[in-house]
Design a protein around this motif. Sequence first.
Motif, PDB file in Angstrom:
ATOM      1  N   ARG A 297       0.832  -1.209   0.000  1.00 31.93           N
ATOM      2  CA  ARG A 297       0.000   0.000   0.000  1.00 31.93           C
ATOM      3  C   ARG A 297       0.862   1.253   0.000  1.00 31.93           C
ATOM      4  NH1 ARG A 297      -3.585   0.867   5.106  1.00 31.93           N
ATOM      5  NH2 ARG A 297      -4.539  -1.079   4.418  1.00 31.93           N
TER       6      ARG A 297
ATOM      7  N   LYS B 137      -6.376  -6.787  -4.158  1.00 37.77           N
ATOM      8  CA  LYS B 137      -7.182  -6.392  -2.998  1.00 37.77           C
ATOM      9  C   LYS B 137      -8.679  -6.642  -3.220  1.00 37.77           C
ATOM     10  CE  LYS B 137      -3.763  -4.765  -0.517  1.00 37.77           C
ATOM     11  NZ  LYS B 137      -3.398  -5.343   0.790  1.00 37.77           N
TER      12      LYS B 137
ATOM     13  N   ARG C 227      -7.145   2.817   0.821  1.00 37.39           N
ATOM     14  CA  ARG C 227      -8.112   2.870   1.906  1.00 37.39           C
ATOM     15  C   ARG C 227      -7.667   2.005   3.088  1.00 37.39           C
ATOM     16  NH1 ARG C 227     -12.878  -0.557  -1.158  1.00 37.39           N
ATOM     17  NH2 ARG C 227     -12.075   0.477  -3.005  1.00 37.39           N
ATOM     18  N   THR C 228      -8.269   2.274   4.231  1.00 35.77           N
ATOM     19  CA  THR C 228      -7.999   1.477   5.421  1.00 35.77           C
ATOM     20  C   THR C 228      -8.855   0.214   5.369  1.00 35.77           C
ATOM     21  OG1 THR C 228      -9.758   2.533   6.702  1.00 35.77           O
ATOM     22  CG2 THR C 228      -7.598   3.589   6.740  1.00 35.77           C
ATOM     23  N   SER C 229      -8.696  -0.639   6.363  1.00 34.01           N
ATOM     24  CA  SER C 229      -9.487  -1.872   6.421  1.00 34.01           C
ATOM     25  C   SER C 229     -10.974  -1.567   6.593  1.00 34.01           C
ATOM     26  CB  SER C 229      -8.995  -2.761   7.573  1.00 34.01           C
ATOM     27  OG  SER C 229      -9.034  -2.045   8.798  1.00 34.01           O
ATOM     28  N   ASN C 230     -11.283  -0.353   7.094  1.00 36.98           N
ATOM     29  CA  ASN C 230     -12.677   0.063   7.266  1.00 36.98           C
ATOM     30  C   ASN C 230     -13.255   0.708   6.014  1.00 36.98           C
ATOM     31  OD1 ASN C 230     -12.730  -0.786   9.956  1.00 36.98           O
ATOM     32  ND2 ASN C 230     -11.868   1.154  10.668  1.00 36.98           N
TER      33      ASN C 230
END
Length: 283
Positions: A126, A185, A194-197
């Motif tokens: 990332r 991804k 982006r984040t995991s959220n």
Amino acid sequence: MEQEITEELLNSFKNYLFEQEKSKATIQKYMRDLKKLVEFIAGRKLSKVLLVEYKDYLKNDKQYKTSSINSFLAAANCLFEYAGWHELKVKTYKVQKKIFVLEERELSKNEYNKLVKTAMREGKCRIGMIIQTICATGIRVSELSAFTVAAVKRGVATIYNKGKERQILIPRALQVRLLQYIRKKKMKDGPVFRTSNGNNVDRSWIWREMKKLCELAGVCKEKVFPHNLRHLFAKTFYMMYKDIVKLADILGHNSIDTTRLYLRESYLQYQKQLERLNLVFRE
């Protein structure tokens, strides 16, 4: 009417900046800088004398460069202008533009390559792709959110910043890499980074990850921050094409004078130029 910087005034000023279509990053910067002023005032009555003391206090604090001090003062002056307290405004320090940058602050292309290779080798895909995206397009770190799955597939990202819209072409090599990342991804839409959220990665996360990468790559930490990648793009583009007008458009600058700041030569290059003048007498 008593002149007092209240929470109500700060919130009203923040809304005013939003209505003036200032960027989110600019508004956050103004509010952070004003927090410094409020801490210094510490409940004392506002006056021009107190503001001059604040200016001296910042100047005597060795951790701040003159440009940073001017930033604090500009935020204060903008607030006073908004509140109609014109008599409280203070002058900023005049700074002669530097014509070279120190070598220890300039990120080289070789060092950039080391960062990217290390990120990929260590499985930090990332941050590795973020570094390449900023450096290969010259965007601001705040503009990363424009790189959506749809934009990458089109090969063009549309950026809205500082009241302007501009199109950023995604180089084919970068597009291929980003598409591979998207497939890996299993992304269908939305922001690529982006984040995991599912939220956009923020500036502080990017900063921290880049600093961690420095240790692994053996690159000086002082050279590695998002804006330096933008500078590297600008210098590389100008060295190849010598077109400062087009470069200003790509970077989203309103003035070519701003673009010129990105093209300052390193200290060693400047020193070599002076040596070639041969103006020192040799016996």
